[in-house]
Design an enzyme around this catalytic site. Structure first.
Site, short mmCIF file in Angstrom:
data_model
loop_
_atom_site.label_atom_id
_atom_site.label_comp_id
_atom_site.label_asym_id
_atom_site.label_seq_id
_atom_site.Cartn_x
_atom_site.Cartn_y
_atom_site.Cartn_z
N CYS A 2 31.90 1.34 20.61
CA CYS A 2 31.79 2.65 21.25
C CYS A 2 30.72 3.47 20.56
O CYS A 2 30.00 2.99 19.70
CB CYS A 2 33.14 3.38 21.18
SG CYS A 2 34.53 2.37 21.76
N SER A 52 35.59 -0.46 26.53
CA SER A 52 37.00 -0.86 26.40
C SER A 52 37.11 -2.36 26.16
O SER A 52 36.71 -3.16 27.01
CB SER A 52 37.77 -0.49 27.68
OG SER A 52 37.65 0.89 27.94
N ILE A 53 37.68 -2.72 25.00
CA ILE A 53 37.81 -4.11 24.60
C ILE A 53 39.27 -4.48 24.36
O ILE A 53 39.73 -5.54 24.77
CB ILE A 53 36.99 -4.40 23.32
CG1 ILE A 53 35.51 -4.05 23.51
CG2 ILE A 53 37.17 -5.85 22.87
CD1 ILE A 53 34.78 -4.91 24.52
N ILE A 54 39.99 -3.60 23.66
CA ILE A 54 41.40 -3.84 23.32
C ILE A 54 42.22 -2.66 23.85
O ILE A 54 41.79 -1.50 23.75
CB ILE A 54 41.57 -3.98 21.79
CG1 ILE A 54 40.86 -5.26 21.30
CG2 ILE A 54 43.04 -4.02 21.40
CD1 ILE A 54 40.83 -5.41 19.79
N ASN A 79 34.21 3.92 15.99
CA ASN A 79 33.31 2.95 16.61
C ASN A 79 33.46 1.63 15.88
O ASN A 79 33.26 1.57 14.67
CB ASN A 79 31.87 3.45 16.52
CG ASN A 79 30.85 2.37 16.84
OD1 ASN A 79 31.09 1.50 17.66
ND2 ASN A 79 29.72 2.42 16.16
N GLU A 81 35.57 -2.44 15.61
CA GLU A 81 36.78 -3.21 15.87
C GLU A 81 37.48 -3.50 14.54
O GLU A 81 36.82 -3.86 13.56
CB GLU A 81 36.47 -4.55 16.56
CG GLU A 81 35.83 -4.43 17.93
CD GLU A 81 36.76 -3.91 19.00
OE1 GLU A 81 37.97 -3.78 18.74
OE2 GLU A 81 36.26 -3.61 20.11
N ASP A 104 43.48 -0.95 18.44
CA ASP A 104 43.14 -1.12 17.02
C ASP A 104 42.70 0.17 16.36
O ASP A 104 42.47 0.19 15.14
CB ASP A 104 42.02 -2.17 16.88
CG ASP A 104 40.72 -1.74 17.54
OD1 ASP A 104 40.77 -1.05 18.57
OD2 ASP A 104 39.64 -2.13 17.05
N SER A 370 28.26 -14.02 16.75
CA SER A 370 26.95 -14.44 16.27
C SER A 370 27.04 -14.80 14.79
O SER A 370 28.04 -14.52 14.13
CB SER A 370 25.92 -13.34 16.51
OG SER A 370 24.60 -13.82 16.28
N GLY A 371 25.97 -15.42 14.26
CA GLY A 371 26.02 -15.97 12.91
C GLY A 371 25.38 -15.13 11.83
O GLY A 371 25.12 -15.63 10.73
#
Length: 640
Positions: A2, A52-54, A79, A81, A104, A370-371
């Site tokens: 966010c 919105s993710i969770i 902002n 996770e 979360d 991603s790595g």
């Protein structure tokens, strides 16, 4: 993922700033197009854009919470996770705390009430946090350990304004009486290093809360910053015959980190560049998502792409693979837009292909893994092998080493051994500045004649080196990169370019539990058998395909040297220089001479030219207001 924006006023007049906040908030709607909200009391005003993710239906922000006897005591914007939010929620619920959402974010503010400022030590994730305590009248700010999520801050007599993106602070500058003068020292740092090092920004009166730090601000007071995360890299040993135990620990903690990073109420995909880092993350993610999508990018010019290797890796792990090919015309056309999203320029050409692959991924998923961070944590950069080649010089008395340095200066350029003598004569503090440098001082003075003779990279790196005293040589280089290159380049582009596409990027290597294992790897298991990341490679033998295991990581390589010399970008570069209003910063005639020298093959100036060109585009947008970045679907002014 966010975007947060807020102000703590000095005079208890927060309501007066709400219109400016509401005007500025859409400047970062790309960070959160799903929802927006504001809240204020007499002292503070908060604004928020939500991706919105969770707990998609709930967990709106700004979030209010308080214990039963003090309802709505706290206001929070957050902002990022938190990947251990399930465990945190249970721990706090067992202590008697009540929750109103299943997201979360709420465990952060509940944890702040219970643990105070040390709540950050309980968080496993990426975050920029602002919590206003209406009872104690104090604002708490925090960033995650590695600086994955940004947080800009500015203070004037009106109060303290803070945001996930600097452009929103620029939009509120008039109401804040904020001087928007550029910082010439920060410009020198940028030109030399290719990025603006924390805590600076190119605007003298706007800075970044540093990675791994918290801060307290009270109305009318100064920001009091405190560091809570200090990488240690203790001198470690592994008993002979026990190496496999370490490799197994690395594999287990990575699998656990990826499993936690897969927590979402939306589809999670993965970037796949063809190297060991991204392939490992994708392979582990596939275990939790049988329908995993992977994404990569390349260029039309043959030889500058990892597309084929990435496709081979995707096939080996059984993932559906999507490729975006970028043309030179697309590349040049996207540069103004990308510089706008960045807030400050970063002279990394891979930003542009990352923008396009993120845009492609966003058509299919809302979150990607991603790595990033594997090289810094596990010793992956080729330069980390340098202490081995220079070890004999450490036994030479200092005066003689300096004499060898003087000898190197009179040897002809290109003569075998000249560079070895030059670097061997210097201490690590003198020679190693991190993974990027565009200009030495003489080259810098050619393009910015006002550059001060007293400047060199040690102005930025010296305090960081002090903190690494006693570490092994590779750990000292890793430590420096954690605080310079990684948070100045790698993580800026990871956040800003993916958020430009409303895409959340997660980086499982940069996890506090992974770091606890990585920092215990001894020197001889980081660089061994002529390779980098030796311990990590051994840990991944049963996870990544064999064709990737010992392959050098290239990321998204860009044919910049060829394009700037050829028809692809030469004309664009020439026009950018001629039209730029940076005559008070750059010697534009010298820059044009460099461009012509590059085209004629006299010298490869591609890195230096790109550094200057990126700044000129940025300046045209944010200072001259001459370049329109052409951000689609905006309802805010072009002139920021």
């Amino acid at each position: 993922m966010c975007g947060l924006l807020g102000i703590l006023t000095a005079n208890g007049n927060a309501e007066d700033f709400v219109p400016a906040l509401e005007r500025a908030l859409p400047c970062m709607r790309h960070r959160g197009p799903d929802d927006a909200g504001t809240w204020h009391d007499s002292d503070a005003a908060f604004g928020f854009n939500r991706l919105s993710i969770i707990d998609i239906a709930h967990s709106h922000q700004p979030l209010r919470w308080g214990p039963e006897d003090e309802p709505d005591r706290y206001a929070m914007t957050f902002n990022g996770e938190i990947y251990n939010y399930v465990e945190l929620r249970k721990e706090l619920a067992d202590l008697g705390y009540k929750f109103n959402t299943s997201g979360d974010g709420e465990p952060i503010v509940v944890g702040f009430h219970h643990w105070g400022e040390s709540v950050v030590e309980h968080l496993r994730g990426m975050f920029g946090i602002a919590i206003w305590d209406t009872k104690e009248k104090k604002l708490f700010l925090a960033r995650d350990q590695f600086g994955i999520k940004p947080l800009f801050v500015a203070t004037t007599e009106q109060g303290t304004v803070f945001s996930s993106e600097k452009k929103t602070i620029l939009e509120m500058a008039k109401e804040m009486n904020l001087d928007l003068s550029l910082d010439k020292r920060a410009i020198e740092h940028y030109v030399d290093l290719q990025y603006v090092p924390e805590p600076e920004s190119l605007h003298a009166n706007i800075f970044r809360l540093e990675s791994g730090c918290t801060a307290i601000v009270r109305p009318g007071g100064k920001l009091e910053q405190k560091r809570y995360f200090k990488p240690r890299f203790p001198v470690a040993q592994v008993a002979k015959g026990k190496e496999q135990d370490l490799f197994d620990r690395i594999a287990r903690v990575l699998e656990d980190s990826v499993e936690k990073h897969m927590r979402a109420d939306v589809t999670v995909g993965s970037f796949l560049s063809g190297g060991i880092d991204s392939t490992a993350i994708a392979a582990l993610a596939k275990r939790h998502n049988p329908d995993l999508l992977t994404f990569t990018t390349g260029f039309e010019r043959e030889g500058y792409s990892e597309v084929d290797v990435a496709a081979e890796s995707a096939a080996a792990i059984g993932a559906e693979h999507i490729v975006k090919i970028v043309s030179p015309e697309e590349y040049a056309g996207a540069i103004p837009k990308i510089m706008w999203y960045l807030d400050d320029p970063v002279a990394d050409p891979s930003l542009v292909p990352l923008y396009f692959v993120a845009a492609e991924a966003r058509k299919h998923v809302k979150v990607v893994l991603s790595g990033e961070g594997a090289d810094e944590l596990f010793g992956g950069y080729t330069i980390y092998k340098e202490p081995l080649s220079l070890a004999p010089f450490e036994k030479i008395p200092s005066p003689l080493r300096k004499g060898l340095g003087q000898l190197s200066k009179v040897l002809p350029d290109g003569m075998k051994g000249k560079s070895l003598l030059e670097r061997g004569s210097m201490t690590m503090e003198e020679r190693y500045y991190g993974n990027a440098r565009s200009f030495n001082f003489e080259q810098m003075q050619r393009v910015i004649p006002w550059a001060k003779r007293d400047w060199d990279h040690r102005e930025v790196t010296a305090p960081i080196y002090v903190e690494s005293t006693g570490f092994d040589p590779v750990a000292r280089m890793q430590h420096l990169d954690l605080f310079t290159w990684m948070r100045g380049d790698i993580l800026v582009k990871a956040d800003k370019i993916n958020m430009a596409n409303s895409l959340e990027l997660r980086v499982p290597f940069l996890d506090k539990e992974v770091f606890k294992v990585a920092e215990t790897i001894p020197y001889d298991l980081k660089i061994a058998n002529g390779t980098t990341k030796y311990a990590l490679r051994k840990a991944l033998e049963q996870i990544v395909p064999p064709h990737v295991l010992h392959r050098k990581k290239l990321g998204f390589p860009v044919p910049m040297r060829h394009w700037l010399a050829g028809d692809e970008l030469f004309g664009w570069a020439q026009d950018t220089i001629n039209e730029s209003g940076t005559d008070d910063i750059f010697n534009k005639r010298a820059v044009l001479e460099m461009l012509n020298e590059h085209r004629e093959g006299v010298s490869d100036h591609s890195r230096r030219l790109w550094t200057v060109l990126a700044f000129m585009v940025w300046h045209g947008i944010f200072v001259e207001h001459r370049i329109d970045p052409q951000i689609e679907d905006r309802d805010y002014p072009v002139e920021l």
